[in-house]
Design a protein around this motif. Sequence first.
Motif, short mmCIF file in Angstrom:
data_model
loop_
_atom_site.label_atom_id
_atom_site.label_comp_id
_atom_site.label_asym_id
_atom_site.label_seq_id
_atom_site.Cartn_x
_atom_site.Cartn_y
_atom_site.Cartn_z
N LEU A 62 46.37 31.52 37.60
CA LEU A 62 45.71 32.65 36.96
C LEU A 62 44.26 32.31 36.65
CD1 LEU A 62 48.49 33.76 34.43
CD2 LEU A 62 47.94 34.78 36.65
N PRO A 63 43.37 33.30 36.61
CA PRO A 63 41.98 33.04 36.22
C PRO A 63 41.86 32.88 34.71
CG PRO A 63 42.28 35.37 36.72
CD PRO A 63 43.57 34.69 37.07
N ASP A 64 40.75 32.32 34.27
CA ASP A 64 40.50 32.17 32.84
C ASP A 64 40.45 33.54 32.18
OD1 ASP A 64 40.41 29.50 33.25
OD2 ASP A 64 38.23 29.31 33.16
N GLY A 65 40.99 33.60 30.97
CA GLY A 65 41.01 34.86 30.22
C GLY A 65 42.26 35.68 30.43
N ARG A 112 45.03 30.57 21.26
CA ARG A 112 44.27 30.10 22.41
C ARG A 112 45.15 29.13 23.19
NH1 ARG A 112 38.43 29.17 23.28
NH2 ARG A 112 38.29 30.60 21.53
N THR A 113 45.35 29.41 24.47
CA THR A 113 46.21 28.60 25.32
C THR A 113 45.37 27.82 26.31
OG1 THR A 113 47.96 30.26 25.14
CG2 THR A 113 48.16 28.65 26.91
N ILE A 114 45.62 26.48 26.38
CA ILE A 114 44.93 25.60 27.33
C ILE A 114 45.96 25.11 28.32
CG2 ILE A 114 43.57 23.50 27.63
CD1 ILE A 114 42.68 23.77 24.75
N SER A 115 45.71 25.33 29.61
CA SER A 115 46.60 24.90 30.69
C SER A 115 45.97 23.67 31.36
CB SER A 115 46.80 26.03 31.71
OG SER A 115 47.53 25.56 32.81
N TYR A 116 46.73 22.59 31.48
CA TYR A 116 46.27 21.35 32.10
C TYR A 116 46.89 21.23 33.49
CZ TYR A 116 44.76 20.07 27.39
OH TYR A 116 44.16 20.05 26.17
#
Length: 294
Positions: A62-65, A112-116
């Motif tokens: 998925l794209p950012d946002g 806020r979700t951060i995907s690594y």
Amino acid sequence: MSGHQTSAPSRAHSGRSATPSRGLHRSRERHMSEFTVVGHHLAQHENLSLTAIGLATHIQSLPDGSKVGIKDLAAKFPEGEVRVAAALRELEAHGYLERIKERLPSGRIVTRTISYDKPPHLRGQAPPEPSAVDLPPEVPRIEAKPRAPRPQRRPLRAPQPDPQEPDPGPARTAAVDLLIGLRTYDPRLFLSERDIRRLAPAAAEWLARGMAPGDVKRALTAGLPTDPIRHPAALMAHRLTAFLPPELPPRPEPLSGPPAPRRLPLQNCEGCDRAFRAEGPGSCLGCAATAVAA
């Protein structure tokens, strides 16, 4: 003489097949656009469920946002909110996701979700702090805290009637008896107790306007349709309202005339003790005449 060959010569059979006879056989195709690189540490993770691996692959594409909340993801896939939430917790536990709650200037709390793509512990470093581009730096960050399990609430149930105390039904009044007796005029006019409770005030209004119960029944049952009556209560409600007779005019007061003559009070005769009418005590006419003759 040399000739042009339209096809390449076939390979000589060496006794061993070019493709495996068992197990997986991959048909590889190189992507030139619209692709996502996924590491074997995720695709072949031994401790993650297939749901979590698939969900991590989808999130990395998925794209950012993009919205990756539980409800947003459950709306895309058939797993449902429970399985999506469990898969997100797996990815958090293995370092592929980090969810941080922050407060906006308006006071609203957002996640806020951060995907690594590769967890920080596999790179030998701590996860970076999330950037605060869309939030002011002085806004404090609120760490996510585990929520205590909510107690299950029992659904509210309507009070059940006591089987030993039957429903008394509508009070037996003249209006109720009138409505119950409509089915004696026409069996199609069968009314339930609920319908009788609702129609009783309108029937009582007819009786209050001087109508006899028999006259009311004849007015309500006159000219009924010959077709089957599907809703007798609705038909009676319409007729009770549409055919309501006017109120009787008040009774005229008696005409004024000369006053009635006043009757004299009774007196006891002093001579014979008989009763006679006179203004005061004395003798009756007989005793008075005898006294005059004497």
